[in-house]
Write an enzyme that holds these catalytic residues in place. Structure first.
Site, PDB file in Angstrom:
ATOM      1  N   HIS A  78      38.760  41.913  29.845  1.00  0.00           N
ATOM      2  CA  HIS A  78      39.957  43.026  29.551  1.00  0.00           C
ATOM      3  C   HIS A  78      40.336  43.162  30.993  1.00  0.00           C
ATOM      4  O   HIS A  78      39.464  43.878  31.953  1.00  0.00           O
ATOM      5  CB  HIS A  78      39.581  44.045  28.968  1.00  0.00           C
ATOM      6  CG  HIS A  78      39.417  43.776  27.715  1.00  0.00           C
ATOM      7  ND1 HIS A  78      38.463  44.475  26.780  1.00  0.00           N
ATOM      8  CD2 HIS A  78      40.034  42.947  26.559  1.00  0.00           C
ATOM      9  CE1 HIS A  78      38.410  43.874  25.479  1.00  0.00           C
ATOM     10  NE2 HIS A  78      39.433  43.203  25.537  1.00  0.00           N
TER      11      HIS A  78
ATOM     12  N   GLU B 243      39.513  46.662  32.940  1.00  0.00           N
ATOM     13  CA  GLU B 243      38.350  47.017  33.113  1.00  0.00           C
ATOM     14  C   GLU B 243      37.607  46.679  34.203  1.00  0.00           C
ATOM     15  O   GLU B 243      36.845  45.893  34.402  1.00  0.00           O
ATOM     16  CB  GLU B 243      37.570  46.914  31.851  1.00  0.00           C
ATOM     17  CG  GLU B 243      38.232  47.560  30.597  1.00  0.00           C
ATOM     18  CD  GLU B 243      37.428  46.928  29.381  1.00  0.00           C
ATOM     19  OE1 GLU B 243      36.681  45.926  29.318  1.00  0.00           O
ATOM     20  OE2 GLU B 243      37.893  47.239  28.336  1.00  0.00           O
TER      21      GLU B 243
ATOM     22  N   HIS C  34      31.804  45.145  30.157  1.00  0.00           N
ATOM     23  CA  HIS C  34      33.087  45.771  29.829  1.00  0.00           C
ATOM     24  C   HIS C  34      33.162  47.305  30.539  1.00  0.00           C
ATOM     25  O   HIS C  34      32.259  47.502  31.186  1.00  0.00           O
ATOM     26  CB  HIS C  34      33.385  46.120  28.386  1.00  0.00           C
ATOM     27  CG  HIS C  34      33.637  44.782  27.667  1.00  0.00           C
ATOM     28  ND1 HIS C  34      35.000  44.706  27.201  1.00  0.00           N
ATOM     29  CD2 HIS C  34      32.925  43.726  27.352  1.00  0.00           C
ATOM     30  CE1 HIS C  34      34.965  43.670  26.497  1.00  0.00           C
ATOM     31  NE2 HIS C  34      33.723  42.937  26.647  1.00  0.00           N
TER      32      HIS C  34
ATOM     33  N   GLU D 117      28.942  48.395  28.444  1.00  0.00           N
ATOM     34  CA  GLU D 117      30.012  49.198  28.717  1.00  0.00           C
ATOM     35  C   GLU D 117      29.770  50.295  29.887  1.00  0.00           C
ATOM     36  O   GLU D 117      28.904  51.098  29.778  1.00  0.00           O
ATOM     37  CB  GLU D 117      30.588  50.216  27.446  1.00  0.00           C
ATOM     38  CG  GLU D 117      30.795  49.280  26.287  1.00  0.00           C
ATOM     39  CD  GLU D 117      32.404  49.050  26.260  1.00  0.00           C
ATOM     40  OE1 GLU D 117      33.147  49.369  27.077  1.00  0.00           O
ATOM     41  OE2 GLU D 117      32.767  48.440  25.448  1.00  0.00           O
TER      42      GLU D 117
END
Length: 1090
Positions: free
Chosen positions: A774, A777, A871, A956
């Site tokens: 992504h 990010e 991420h 994350e």
């Protein structure tokens, strides 16, 4: 009241009263029998006796509270009272005293009976009460209990409609009126009843048609003006509640605007602001005004991206086909429908997807056990996968080839030129002192390109004064400005960028000072909303001057008289589509959609120049899509000042005041929301006061990390490697735009070329890492940078780690998205992390080939020990992991299974557990190991399910900061992110030791993991019993890989609950922490908290 002393009634009531006075009701059943007998007597006595019984019942129910009322309801008391009411209404004239007592009792017991509304409607009691009220409007003694009963009736939506047809709404408006000192209690109940009636759209339309909206506004204004001692807040709240319900429908909003309601509520609210006890009035007024603010479309010709990339083929029915099948002008329509419910509007945090996900409950959790059992799926014949042999030369290399140094890079597509000599200072032309920054840019942008020229130009630099700029290569070993420019030359972008942003050229040196979470000032969000409302009330103050627009063919920068700021985003990873000068020092900013898409607005990166010192500039990004943001909880935007960089401080810093995030009046097209109507965009607003005149500043959502930066870092890492490191850099594939996707192989060189050394070398377990699928990010790339630097380091720990594993790393899975400033998608207009099940060779090449690498490893029985996809997370704090577990998924879904179905190695929890012990930013409590249906095509689930990797994770990292450990109360920076990448390496080293042949140490560790898992199970069970699944530590993952946003914004408080910790210690070097941990026994380490 007179009751005969020898009556059976008195005896029964006496028994009931004595028993009810006892502290412990042991004869509860007897009490119920007595109540039943009394109710029977009511129906068989004359009027006076009935009144006497009603008097006593009223006293008993008043004193006894909820318990007695519950008994009364359970024995059918409300139904009997309703029958008495119908019977009494047939008398001519009906007994006023009996009607008074019946309505008084019904008002007490009705709220406790869930079927009261239905019973009243079926018995015909609704019309009895309405007719009684019509005939006795001047009898305040009788009107009050009738209104109280009507209020209960109206809580049933069907009753509300029926009462509206009977004239109840008009009756309420006969009672409601301007300020008076008489019958205020009566007025309060009437307003409550009116508010309940107007929840019905039919009644709301009736009120609008009868012209009652101006009357409500006049009454509210009159009460506001005369209630100077604030004694009648409830009446004022009741008037606002009625307006709020009327404005839930389109014609109500129109009537409100036509009656000048915006100005009335705006003025009264401003007068209430100094008195904090009046905040409920201000908040409700704000809610009404925001709702009634006319819906507008975004100031764009189309919500599709300003850029278009032609695909090799467009799959029928795919997102790109749907977008470009729309006729021009119909892709973004103003939706002013009544689809949006009051429940959505009443929630000031407006967490729409949270509410949707809560309604869904556990529906997204996978319940098919056949899909929950990971298994290797050889969907492709090995003959097709043999072409990937070339990426695994380390498994067959004998290191006997002469003339090739160990670990030589086989393919190096990024080495585009010879490194320039490193000097202590670097001379560049400075357009900052020429008086015209725009002149130094191609197309007249808001600042200078690096070196004041087109980065693709081979000509001489433009003339201008020379500045001595500190060479950041001395501060940043992996950064070289000239090398960066060379890398940009080989980067292909859809807009064909020819400029280099200063921050990417100079580099970023992490500040040494702490950056605490921003403490939210009281009332800031409300103040910003009121400023938005002023646009409608004072339209003459609006400039509405476009100063930057990517949709203009002649160029985005618009000539200006010098009174406006200048903007630019025409550089790698830049994203700003349009800038509008709306008021003297205020600008509305519109972000660009992902290419070949019509949404995903979150990432921004743009340049501002032409500012004045000492001026507060307000910036509003007006087309955000997520319903909440960490900008409401202490997160600040990032700014890079060129003047500061020239002065020796090249760095991104957290900045901005009065930051908040809220729903605005720009309507989202149902085309972009999957058919949902009534949705709005959100505004992220911040205020900035610049420190330098004529500075060039850059703002970003998070620390930028471009594709060219990655290429530069990889080139420098290779130059810095030692002979003991096996390093190979291959081109995995080319992207749609023709950019190379790098694949790295890192391990330790074998000590010798004998079989005794080569065999252990080739049999090292594989660790597979990836990042940046992504583009928005960017923190994932900074964590990856920390991982790569540690792996290439010279410490003994790094050497041990290289000896333990072979690392296969794809550091950037979506180069095209990163280059072009996308937030989530690739050039295919799709989220690549939803394509892992069946990736297309043409449309998703990086995913296709990365999955093929994993399939190849599975075929040769070398599936990775760990797979981890890095991420970033926009709505939670700390760093955490998502994994896959059959057990925890079954526990969450409540499906019935046998114990053999739940047999599972707990090894999937080991790595997160180690990280929670070693990394201060890591939160085990935020981890989730639940498998969801909506995530079945993500990397984490596909690698677990199809490749058979038990330790398959998404890691994350917060975009905001931490609420635990030594970083509690601080915003996260690149130093902490890189440290997290290094600590991940240390955790892998510890995992190696724990997964060695079982001994006492390993057994103790797994006991710790088992204990931790049982704690989670107990929590889950408690949650299931309480029917609050979202509170579990392993609650299922929501939309876009993100779980439900649990924090709430309180508009009345507008403050941040996360107070910075003044005692937070500065970060230590990760290696020091690891060395300390390695001296501990496993038992001690399990209990060690940092």
């Amino acid at each position: 009241m007179h009751v005969p002393s020898n009556s059976r009634l008195l005896m029964l009531l006496g028994q009931l009263e004595r028993m009810s006075r006892e502290s412990m009701m042991t004869e509860a059943e007897i009490a119920r029998q007595l109540t039943a007998k009394i109710l029977h007597l009511i129906q068989t006595q004359d009027l006076q006796t009935t009144l006497n019984i009603l008097y006593i019942l009223s006293e008993l129910l008043t004193v006894g509270g909820g318990r007695r009322v519950a008994v009364f309801v359970s024995k059918g008391g409300p139904a009997i009272l309703l029958k008495l009411l119908i019977s009494a209404s047939k008398e001519s004239p009906p007994s006023e005293e009996l009607m008074l007592q019946l309505h008084s009792l019904l008002a007490k017991v009705g709220p406790k009976d869930r079927k009261f509304g239905v019973k009243a409607r079926l018995t015909g009691a609704l019309n009895v009460t309405v007719n009684l009220l019509k005939q006795n409007l001047l009898n305040s003694k009788l009107v009050l209990p009738c209104l109280q009963v009507l209020r209960v009736y109206s809580s049933n939506s069907v009753n509300a409609i029926s009462l509206g047809k009977s004239g109840a709404v008009e009756l309420m408006f006969k009672i409601v009126g301007p300020h008076t000192k008489k019958n205020t209690t009566l007025l309060k109940v009437a307003l409550d009843t009116l508010g309940a009636l107007l929840k019905s759209k039919t009644n709301a339309r009736r009120a609008v048609d009868r012209g009652h909206v101006p009357l409500l506004l006049f009454a509210y204004q009159d009460w506001h003006r005369n209630d100077t001692r604030q004694r009648h807040m409830l009446i004022r709240k009741g008037l606002l509640a009625s307006l709020r319900n009327i404005t839930n429908i389109k014609c109500g909003r129109t009537a409100f605007i036509e009656a000048d309601g915006m100005r009335v509520l705006y003025n009264t609210s401003n007068e209430c602001l100094p008195v904090r006890t009046l905040d409920p009035l201000v908040n409700t007024s704000s809610l009404i005004m925001r709702k009634c603010f006319p819906k507008n479309r975004l100031p764009l010709p189309t919500i599709k991206s300003a850029f278009h990339y032609p695909l090799p083929h467009v799959p029928a029915g795919g997102p790109v086909a749907q977008i470009y099948s729309q006729m021009p002008g119909v892709d973004d329509v103003v939706d002013d429908s009544d689809e949006e419910t009051e429940a959505d509007m009443e929630n000031d945090t407006e967490n729409e997807e949270d509410e949707k996900d809560c309604r869904a409950g556990n529906d997204d959790i996978e319940t098919d056990l056949s899909k929950l059992r990971p298994r290797e799926i050889h969907s492709r014949p090995f003959e097709e996968l043999r072409v990937y042999d070339k990426f695994f030369l380390e498994l067959s290399e004998d290191f006997q080839v002469s003339g090739v140094p160990y670990g030589r890079t086989r393919v190096d597509p990024f080495k585009l030129g010879v490194d320039p000599p490193v000097n202590s200072t670097r001379h560049i032309h400075s357009p900052l002192l020429v008086g015209g920054i725009a002149a130094a840019r191609r197309g007249g942008g808001g600042g200078s390109s690096a070196g004041g020229s087109d980065c693709g130009s081979e000509g001489p630099e433009e003339e201008g004064p020379l500045l001595e700029v500190p060479d950041t290569a001395l501060l940043l070993p992996l950064h070289d400005p000239d090398l960066y420019v060379e890398m940009v030359k080989g980067t292909a972008s859809v807009p064909r960028y020819s400029e280099v942003a200063y921050p990417d050229y100079f580099g970023h040196v992490a500040p040494t000072f702490r950056e605490p979470l921003l403490e939210r000032a009281y009332g800031v969000q409300r103040a910003k909303i009121f400023q938005d409302i002023e646009r409608l009330i004072h339209p003459n103050d609006i400039l509405d001057k476009v100063v930057y627009d990517l949709d203009i063919p002649s160029g985005p920068v618009i000539a200006d008289d010098g009174e406006s700021l200048k903007f630019n985003s025409q550089f790698e990873s830049g994203n700003l589509r349009k800038a509008i000068h709306v008021r003297q020092h205020e600008y509305d900013l519109v972000l660009n959609s992902d290419i070949n898409s019509n949404h995903y607005h979150q990432w921004f990166y743009f340049e501002v120049s032409g500012m004045r010192v000492g001026t507060d500039y307000r910036f509003n990004i007006i087309n955000c899509e997520k319903s909440n943001s960490q900008f409401n909880y202490g997160m600040q935007v990032l700014m890079y000042s060129v003047q500061e960089a020239i002065g020796g401080k090249p760095r991104w810093v957290r900045t901005g005041e009065d930051i908040c995030y809220y729903k605005n009046h720009f309507s989202r097209s149902s085309i972009a929301t999957g058919g949902q109507k009534g949705k709005s965009y959100y505004t992220m607003t911040f205020t900035m006061n610049f420190s330098h005149k004529d500075d060039v500043c850059y703002f970003a959502y998070h620390y930028p990390y471009t594709y060219s930066t990655l290429k530069m870092h990889l080139s420098k890492l290779e130059d810095l490697r030692s002979p003991q490191i096996y390093w190979r850099q291959d081109v995995l594939c080319e992207t749609l735009a023709g950019n190379s996707c790098p694949l790295l192989t890192i391990t330790a060189m074998p000590e010798a070329t004998t079989n005794d050394h080569l065999c252990p070398f080739k049999n090292r377990p594989v660790i597979f890492l990836s990042a940046r699928v992504h583009p928005g990010e960017t923190n994932a790339s900074w964590v990856m940078k920390g991982t790569l630097e540690f792996l290439m380091g010279s410490s003994q720990l790094a050497h041990s780690l290289r000896e333990a594993y072979i690392f296969k790393i794809v550091p950037m899975l979506n180069p095209d998205g990163v280059i072009n400033g996308n937030h989530r998608c690739s050039l295919s207009g799709e989220d690549l992390n939803r394509q892992w099940q069946n990736p297309s060779h043409e449309l998703h090449p990086t995913i296709y080939h990365t999955k093929s690498l994993l399939q190849y490893l599975a075929h040769i029985q070398r599936a990775p020990l760990v797979f981890c996809d890095y991420h970033g997370h926009s709505r939670k704090k700390n760093v955490f992991m998502y994994g896959c577990s059959v057990k925890e998924t079954v526990w969450q879904s409540n499906i019935s299974t046998s114990s053999c179905d739940l047999h599972e190695d707990l090894g999937y929890r080991t790595l997160p557990k180690i990280l929670s012990q070693m990394a201060s930013a890591f939160s085990m409590g935020s981890c989730s190991f639940v498998v969801e249906r909506s995530k079945e095509s993500t990397a984490r689930v596909v690698v677990w399910r199809e490749i058979g990797v038990q330790r398959s994770y998404t890691m994350e990292s917060t975009l905001c900061g931490c609420d635990q450990g030594k970083y509690k109360g601080l915003q996260i920076g690149t130093r902490e992110l890189e440290e997290m990448g290094a600590q991940f390496c240390l955790a892998l080293l510890r995992l190696k030791r724990l997964t060695s042949p079982l001994g006492l140490r390993t057994q103790q560790h797994f006991l710790d993991v088992e204990s931790d898992l049982m704690e989670t199970l107990n929590t889950v069970c408690a949650v299931v019993l309480c029917s609050v699944a979202s509170s579990s530590p392993t609650t299922y993952v929501m939309e876009e890989d993100e779980p439900s946003f649990q924090e709430e914004v309180d508009y009345s408080a507008d403050s941040n609950d996360d107070d910075p910790d003044p005692d937070v210690e500065a970060s230590n070097e990760p290696e020091d922490a690891a060395l300390h941990l390695d001296t501990l026994s496993d038992c001690e380490t399990a209990n060690h908290k940092k």
